[in-house]
Design a protein around this motif. Structure first.
Motif, PDB file in Angstrom:
ATOM      1  N   ALA A 181       0.837  -1.208   0.000  1.00 11.74           N
ATOM      2  CA  ALA A 181       0.000   0.000   0.000  1.00 11.74           C
ATOM      3  C   ALA A 181       0.867   1.252   0.000  1.00 11.74           C
ATOM      4  O   ALA A 181       0.558   2.230  -0.684  1.00 11.74           O
ATOM      5  CB  ALA A 181      -0.928  -0.003   1.214  1.00 11.74           C
ATOM      6  N   ARG A 182       1.968   1.200   0.785  1.00 12.07           N
ATOM      7  CA  ARG A 182       2.880   2.352   0.810  1.00 12.07           C
ATOM      8  C   ARG A 182       3.465   2.611  -0.567  1.00 12.07           C
ATOM      9  O   ARG A 182       3.563   3.765  -1.010  1.00 12.07           O
ATOM     10  CB  ARG A 182       4.008   2.120   1.816  1.00 12.07           C
ATOM     11  CG  ARG A 182       3.588   2.190   3.269  1.00 12.07           C
ATOM     12  CD  ARG A 182       4.807   2.336   4.163  1.00 12.07           C
ATOM     13  NE  ARG A 182       4.446   2.278   5.570  1.00 12.07           N
ATOM     14  CZ  ARG A 182       4.608   1.226   6.344  1.00 12.07           C
ATOM     15  NH1 ARG A 182       5.128   0.107   5.827  1.00 12.07           N
ATOM     16  NH2 ARG A 182       4.260   1.244   7.616  1.00 12.07           N
ATOM     17  N   ARG A 183       3.858   1.523  -1.241  1.00 10.53           N
ATOM     18  CA  ARG A 183       4.418   1.691  -2.587  1.00 10.53           C
ATOM     19  C   ARG A 183       3.376   2.256  -3.545  1.00 10.53           C
ATOM     20  O   ARG A 183       3.677   3.125  -4.377  1.00 10.53           O
ATOM     21  CB  ARG A 183       4.954   0.351  -3.099  1.00 10.53           C
ATOM     22  CG  ARG A 183       6.247  -0.105  -2.427  1.00 10.53           C
ATOM     23  CD  ARG A 183       6.910  -1.195  -3.241  1.00 10.53           C
ATOM     24  NE  ARG A 183       6.085  -2.396  -3.309  1.00 10.53           N
ATOM     25  CZ  ARG A 183       6.163  -3.389  -2.438  1.00 10.53           C
ATOM     26  NH1 ARG A 183       7.032  -3.336  -1.437  1.00 10.53           N
ATOM     27  NH2 ARG A 183       5.386  -4.459  -2.565  1.00 10.53           N
ATOM     28  N   ARG A 184       2.130   1.734  -3.408  1.00 13.10           N
ATOM     29  CA  ARG A 184       1.076   2.236  -4.286  1.00 13.10           C
ATOM     30  C   ARG A 184       0.785   3.712  -4.013  1.00 13.10           C
ATOM     31  O   ARG A 184       0.564   4.495  -4.947  1.00 13.10           O
ATOM     32  CB  ARG A 184      -0.201   1.400  -4.114  1.00 13.10           C
ATOM     33  CG  ARG A 184      -0.096  -0.011  -4.701  1.00 13.10           C
ATOM     34  CD  ARG A 184      -1.451  -0.673  -4.780  1.00 13.10           C
ATOM     35  NE  ARG A 184      -2.014  -0.942  -3.479  1.00 13.10           N
ATOM     36  CZ  ARG A 184      -1.780  -2.035  -2.762  1.00 13.10           C
ATOM     37  NH1 ARG A 184      -0.969  -2.971  -3.238  1.00 13.10           N
ATOM     38  NH2 ARG A 184      -2.349  -2.217  -1.590  1.00 13.10           N
ATOM     39  N   ILE A 185       0.813   4.078  -2.718  1.00 15.30           N
ATOM     40  CA  ILE A 185       0.584   5.489  -2.361  1.00 15.30           C
ATOM     41  C   ILE A 185       1.707   6.356  -2.919  1.00 15.30           C
ATOM     42  O   ILE A 185       1.458   7.444  -3.450  1.00 15.30           O
ATOM     43  CB  ILE A 185       0.488   5.647  -0.830  1.00 15.30           C
ATOM     44  CG1 ILE A 185      -0.814   5.008  -0.317  1.00 15.30           C
ATOM     45  CG2 ILE A 185       0.552   7.115  -0.424  1.00 15.30           C
ATOM     46  CD1 ILE A 185      -0.924   4.944   1.184  1.00 15.30           C
ATOM     47  N   ALA A 186       2.961   5.864  -2.784  1.00 14.48           N
ATOM     48  CA  ALA A 186       4.100   6.616  -3.329  1.00 14.48           C
ATOM     49  C   ALA A 186       3.964   6.773  -4.840  1.00 14.48           C
ATOM     50  O   ALA A 186       4.236   7.851  -5.393  1.00 14.48           O
ATOM     51  CB  ALA A 186       5.410   5.907  -2.977  1.00 14.48           C
ATOM     52  N   ASP A 187       3.526   5.691  -5.505  1.00 13.01           N
ATOM     53  CA  ASP A 187       3.322   5.762  -6.961  1.00 13.01           C
ATOM     54  C   ASP A 187       2.223   6.769  -7.297  1.00 13.01           C
ATOM     55  O   ASP A 187       2.358   7.548  -8.258  1.00 13.01           O
ATOM     56  CB  ASP A 187       2.953   4.383  -7.516  1.00 13.01           C
ATOM     57  CG  ASP A 187       4.116   3.395  -7.452  1.00 13.01           C
ATOM     58  OD1 ASP A 187       5.267   3.858  -7.334  1.00 13.01           O
ATOM     59  OD2 ASP A 187       3.867   2.176  -7.505  1.00 13.01           O
ATOM     60  N   LEU A 188       1.137   6.741  -6.492  1.00 10.42           N
ATOM     61  CA  LEU A 188       0.046   7.682  -6.733  1.00 10.42           C
ATOM     62  C   LEU A 188       0.500   9.119  -6.497  1.00 10.42           C
ATOM     63  O   LEU A 188       0.094  10.039  -7.230  1.00 10.42           O
ATOM     64  CB  LEU A 188      -1.146   7.347  -5.820  1.00 10.42           C
ATOM     65  CG  LEU A 188      -1.923   6.077  -6.166  1.00 10.42           C
ATOM     66  CD1 LEU A 188      -2.967   5.784  -5.094  1.00 10.42           C
ATOM     67  CD2 LEU A 188      -2.598   6.214  -7.526  1.00 10.42           C
ATOM     68  N   GLU A 189       1.346   9.315  -5.457  1.00  7.85           N
ATOM     69  CA  GLU A 189       1.865  10.658  -5.193  1.00  7.85           C
ATOM     70  C   GLU A 189       2.700  11.145  -6.367  1.00  7.85           C
ATOM     71  O   GLU A 189       2.600  12.312  -6.784  1.00  7.85           O
ATOM     72  CB  GLU A 189       2.705  10.657  -3.901  1.00  7.85           C
ATOM     73  CG  GLU A 189       1.911  10.510  -2.619  1.00  7.85           C
ATOM     74  CD  GLU A 189       1.087  11.741  -2.305  1.00  7.85           C
ATOM     75  OE1 GLU A 189       1.398  12.818  -2.839  1.00  7.85           O
ATOM     76  OE2 GLU A 189       0.119  11.627  -1.541  1.00  7.85           O
TER      77      GLU A 189
END
Length: 262
Positions: free
Chosen positions: A90-98
């Motif tokens: 989820a953190r990676r996905r959030i970073a990607d979304l950011e």
């Protein structure tokens, strides 16, 4: 006489029947006491056996309880590990979304900047009471001729898509208490040229405003404009240090090399 005395001594040393009965009584009491103690020991032995069985049951229960909880703990640890893996994902996905959001914002700013490519902002030009858009355009044309020293004929041939004051007019109360006094700061004017060449001719003549409070500048989205202000402060520092520096859109160049903001 001797026989009589010897017989008396012998009789005195032999136990009598009453002595034997008394001795047997005492022995019987001791045997009864021993029997009672043995019965107590037998009861104690039973209690020890019962305690041992209960203790074994307790250990069996503890062992079963420990194994069950160990299994539950293992399952919980597995779930925690799974949650950690999912959380990291989820953190990676959030970073990607950011990153995607930042890129989208940059793209939107660039598109908006392109839509403003033919725009110039004219600042601190006095604003007239009841000024209409047509009058604002005439004020800008006169400003370009009088202040920027562009030939009248060239200015008359320039075409504007739109000329307008920025934002809503705000009447400020001056020291005299009258609304709309000389303390009211004039709104800046945005002029959208039909042709980029005309815009560049006007912008390049903005050097004629040196030493005045008037200015002409390109229009950019707020975020880009704020970044350019920071970069131009850096340009000033670099030039004072004897280096060549300039800003292109939202990027700083020093001695021909791109410099990223810290």
């Amino acid at each position: 006489m001797e026989d009589k005395s010897g017989s008396s001594a012998s009789n005195a040393s032999n136990p009598t029947n009453s002595d034997i009965i008394a001795l047997l009584g005492r022995m019987d009491l001791k045997l009864s006491d021993m029997d009672s103690r043995l019965r107590k020991l037998d009861g104690l032995d039973v209690k020890v056996d019962n305690f041992d069985r209960e203790l074994k049951k307790l250990w069996l229960h503890i062992d079963t309880f420990t194994k069950e909880n160990r299994a539950k703990l293992d399952r919980l640890e597995h779930k925690v590990d799974s949650v950690d893996v999912e959380l990291e994902g989820a953190r990676r996905r959030i970073a990607d979304l950011e990153r995607d959001k930042d890129k989208l914002k940059d793209d939107m700013n660039y598109v908006q900047s392109q839509s403003m490519r033919n725009n110039l902002i004219f600042g601190n030009i006095p604003e007239e009471e009841g000024e209409t858009p047509a009058r604002t355009e005439r004020i800008v044309r006169d400003f370009i001729v009088d202040k920027l020293k562009v030939a009248r004929e060239a200015v008359d041939n320039m075409r504007f898509e739109r000329v307008h004051r920025m934002g809503q007019k705000q009447n400020q109360v001056g020291r005299s208490g009258a609304a709309g006094s000389a303390n009211t700061k004039p709104r800046s004017i945005v002029g959208k040229f039909c042709f980029f060449g005309d815009r560049e001719q006007v912008r390049s003549n903005s050097r004629n405003l040196s030493g005045t409070n008037l200015y002409v500048t390109e229009q950019f989205p707020p975020e880009v404009a704020a970044k350019r202000r920071r970069l131009f402060r850096r340009v000033k520092e670099e030039k004072q240090a004897g280096r060549k520096a300039w800003v292109s859109y939202d990027t700083l160049y020093v001695d021909g090399k791109q410099v990223k903001e810290a």
